[in-house]
Structures are given as structure tokens and as C-alpha cells.
Enzyme design. Sequence first.
Site, short mmCIF file in Angstrom:
data_model
loop_
_atom_site.label_atom_id
_atom_site.label_comp_id
_atom_site.label_asym_id
_atom_site.label_seq_id
_atom_site.Cartn_x
_atom_site.Cartn_y
_atom_site.Cartn_z
N SER A 73 68.07 20.01 49.27
CA SER A 73 68.99 20.82 48.46
C SER A 73 70.37 20.75 49.10
O SER A 73 70.49 20.43 50.30
CB SER A 73 68.50 22.27 48.46
OG SER A 73 69.47 23.15 47.94
N TYR A 78 65.15 29.99 52.23
CA TYR A 78 65.37 28.73 51.50
C TYR A 78 66.30 27.82 52.29
O TYR A 78 66.04 26.63 52.45
CB TYR A 78 65.97 29.08 50.13
CG TYR A 78 66.03 27.92 49.15
CD1 TYR A 78 64.94 27.61 48.35
CD2 TYR A 78 67.19 27.16 49.01
CE1 TYR A 78 65.00 26.56 47.43
CE2 TYR A 78 67.25 26.11 48.10
CZ TYR A 78 66.16 25.82 47.31
OH TYR A 78 66.23 24.78 46.42
P1 NAD Z 1 60.56 24.58 39.14
O1 NAD Z 1 60.26 26.03 39.38
O2 NAD Z 1 60.96 24.12 37.78
O3 NAD Z 1 59.34 23.67 39.60
C1 NAD Z 1 58.67 23.90 40.81
C2 NAD Z 1 57.33 23.18 40.78
O4 NAD Z 1 56.66 23.44 42.01
C3 NAD Z 1 56.42 23.65 39.65
O5 NAD Z 1 55.68 22.55 39.15
C4 NAD Z 1 55.51 24.64 40.36
O6 NAD Z 1 54.26 24.78 39.71
C5 NAD Z 1 55.37 23.93 41.72
N1 NAD Z 1 54.90 24.81 42.77
C6 NAD Z 1 55.36 26.04 43.11
N2 NAD Z 1 54.62 26.54 44.11
C7 NAD Z 1 53.70 25.60 44.42
C8 NAD Z 1 52.62 25.55 45.35
N3 NAD Z 1 52.35 26.57 46.17
N4 NAD Z 1 51.86 24.43 45.39
C9 NAD Z 1 52.09 23.40 44.55
N5 NAD Z 1 53.09 23.41 43.63
C10 NAD Z 1 53.87 24.50 43.57
O7 NAD Z 1 61.68 24.25 40.23
P2 NAD Z 1 62.74 23.04 40.34
O8 NAD Z 1 64.07 23.62 40.15
O9 NAD Z 1 62.32 21.86 39.54
O10 NAD Z 1 62.61 22.73 41.91
C11 NAD Z 1 61.97 21.56 42.42
C12 NAD Z 1 62.48 21.31 43.82
O11 NAD Z 1 63.88 21.04 43.77
C13 NAD Z 1 62.30 22.47 44.78
O12 NAD Z 1 61.95 22.00 46.06
C14 NAD Z 1 63.67 23.11 44.81
O13 NAD Z 1 63.92 23.80 46.01
C15 NAD Z 1 64.55 21.86 44.69
N6 NAD Z 1 65.90 22.13 44.25
C16 NAD Z 1 66.13 22.70 43.03
C17 NAD Z 1 67.44 22.95 42.64
C18 NAD Z 1 67.77 23.56 41.30
O14 NAD Z 1 68.95 23.90 41.10
N7 NAD Z 1 66.84 23.69 40.38
C19 NAD Z 1 68.49 22.65 43.51
C20 NAD Z 1 68.23 22.09 44.75
C21 NAD Z 1 66.91 21.83 45.11
#
Ligand code: NAD
Length: 262
Positions: A143, A156
Site C-alpha cells: 500500500s 495497517y
Molecule cells: P476487499 O475488502 O475488497 O477484499 C479483501 C479480500 O480479502 C476479500 O476477498 C476478503 O474476503 C479477503 N479476506 C479478508 N480477510 C481474509 C482472511 N482472514 N483470509 C482470507 N481472505 C480474507 O479489499 P481490497 O481493497 O480489494 O484490498 C485488497 C488488498 O489491497 C489488501 O491487502 C489491501 O490492504 C490492499 N490495498 C487496498 C487499497 C484500497 O484503496 N482499496 C489501497 C492499498 C492497498
Amino acid sequence: MSFSGKVAVVTGSTSGIGHAIAEALAGEGARVVINSFSDTEADRAIADRLAKAHGVEARYIPADMSKPEQCRALVERTAAEFGSIDILVNNAGIQHVSPIEDFPTDKWDAIIAINLSSNFHTTAAVIPGMKAKGWGRIVNIASAHGLRASPNKSAYVAAKHGVVGLTKTAALELAGSGVTANAVCPGFVLTPLVETQIQDRMKEHEGMDREELVRDVILEKQPSKQFATVEQIAGSVMFLCSAAADQITGTTISVDGGWTAA
Ligand code: NAD
């Protein structure tokens, strides 16, 4: 860019960024494992849809990334069912927002386990197989918070800085083996994880409309004032998995609208 026949595991791929990465890999012919912690018809339907849409093998394997033994079991089961693993994308992640003094211990533990420690366990489990093949790609979804801090996101920010450190260490240990390790650092991407933050912030900023709140509060640090898309994050992952990235290892790619330039 063809990944025909390659086997890819994407953790947390039933939603958001992980789902887009799995879809992009399947679109280039990879055999993909979709993962989350639940085990429902809807989860399996996601894998079935990808298989049908792209004419590849896609399977749903449940594993809770907060549990070390389940992280390792995900890798072991994939290798047993598909023969080997070529691409590991550590994507599963959760968020909780609170000042340090009020931050619930169980939320801290869950974020460190899911967002950081799972990356260690899955990486440890895939390394022997990738080294034996002389080819592998480990891509960690860190991130902008792996490179910069923000208030109220202690767990985080700590976890994502840890992911960047783990990525660099893995790259050094694997240098010359044909296996690379890199991290993608997204800024804000409009997914369910961020939608929750928008809803919470709207309660704090009564009277602000959604557009204003997104521009001035959520995207405060993202100079482009635009969300990155899940497809753009997937595009960076695809590049890191391609032959063009053979000598790219131990680094980060920011997809953050300029956030970390400042
Ligand atoms: P999201 O909530 O849409 O998806 C998260 C996924 O992780 C889902 O499929 C959920 O079921 C799964 N998950 C959650 N807990 C879990 C567990 N204990 N075991 C297995 N799977 C699990 O989130 P997203 O925004 O797509 O985030 C995905 C990644 O990207 C994360 O690591 C997040 O930190 C990172 N990220 C997101 C953003 C953003 O702005 N959305 C920015 C930077 C980084």
C-alpha cells in the site's frame, strides 16, 4: 503476455483488487486459485465464472489468512491439486481505523496476522517449489501505507511497512534463483474496503456530500484526486509476472496518483 499453464494463487480474491488480479491472470491463460476465509456456494461460483469466461482451470480453496497453518495449507493443497505454484499474490487484507490509545488489541492482532504474517507463511511455503523449478513470482499487495504513515491506521501502516521489508528480504534471499519478490503499493482504490471508510467518514462529516468528501477527505493525500482502479493494480501485477520484469526484484511499484512523490 501469456501465462498459459502457469498456476497462480491469489489470496483474498473473492472481492476488489484480488478478484481483478485473478481475472487478469485467468485472462492470460493462467490456472488460478481463488481464496477467502469462507466456504460458500457464492465463493465457488466466482471460480466457476472465471473458468468459463476464460477457458482456464479455476478453483476456490478456502483458507483463513489469519491462521498460519491455513496459509501454509493453501499452498500445499494448491501444489497437490495443480502440480506446482508459479505465481503467488499475497493480497488478503483488512483495515481498522482508530487512534493508538483506543485501538482494540484483537483488531491489531488480526491486521498484523492477515496483512503481514500471512505473507510470511505463504512465501515460506512456496519458496522450495519455485526454487526447484527455477522460476517464480511473488507479488505482495502492500500500500502507499507501506511507504508513508497516516494517523489512526497504526496496525495497517505497521503491517504494510512490514510487507515491504519482507518483500526486500525475500528478494535478497532468492536473487539469482529465477524467483522474484516485489510489492505493489496502491493509493486509494474504490473497493468494499474503502467504501466502508467513506461511509464512516460521511457520519463524521455531516453536511458534506459524497463527492466533496471523497475529494477533500478520502483523496486528501492522492494528488490526482482520482481513485486507482482494480484493473490498474492488476496491470502492475501482470507486468511484474512478465518476462520484462525478470530483473526487477525487491522493489515497490506505486500506483497512487502521486501520493508518495510528496
Ligand atoms: P476487499 O475488502 O475488497 O477484499 C479483501 C479480500 O480479502 C476479500 O476477498 C476478503 O474476503 C479477503 N479476506 C479478508 N480477510 C481474509 C482472511 N482472514 N483470509 C482470507 N481472505 C480474507 O479489499 P481490497 O481493497 O480489494 O484490498 C485488497 C488488498 O489491497 C489488501 O491487502 C489491501 O490492504 C490492499 N490495498 C487496498 C487499497 C484500497 O484503496 N482499496 C489501497 C492499498 C492497498
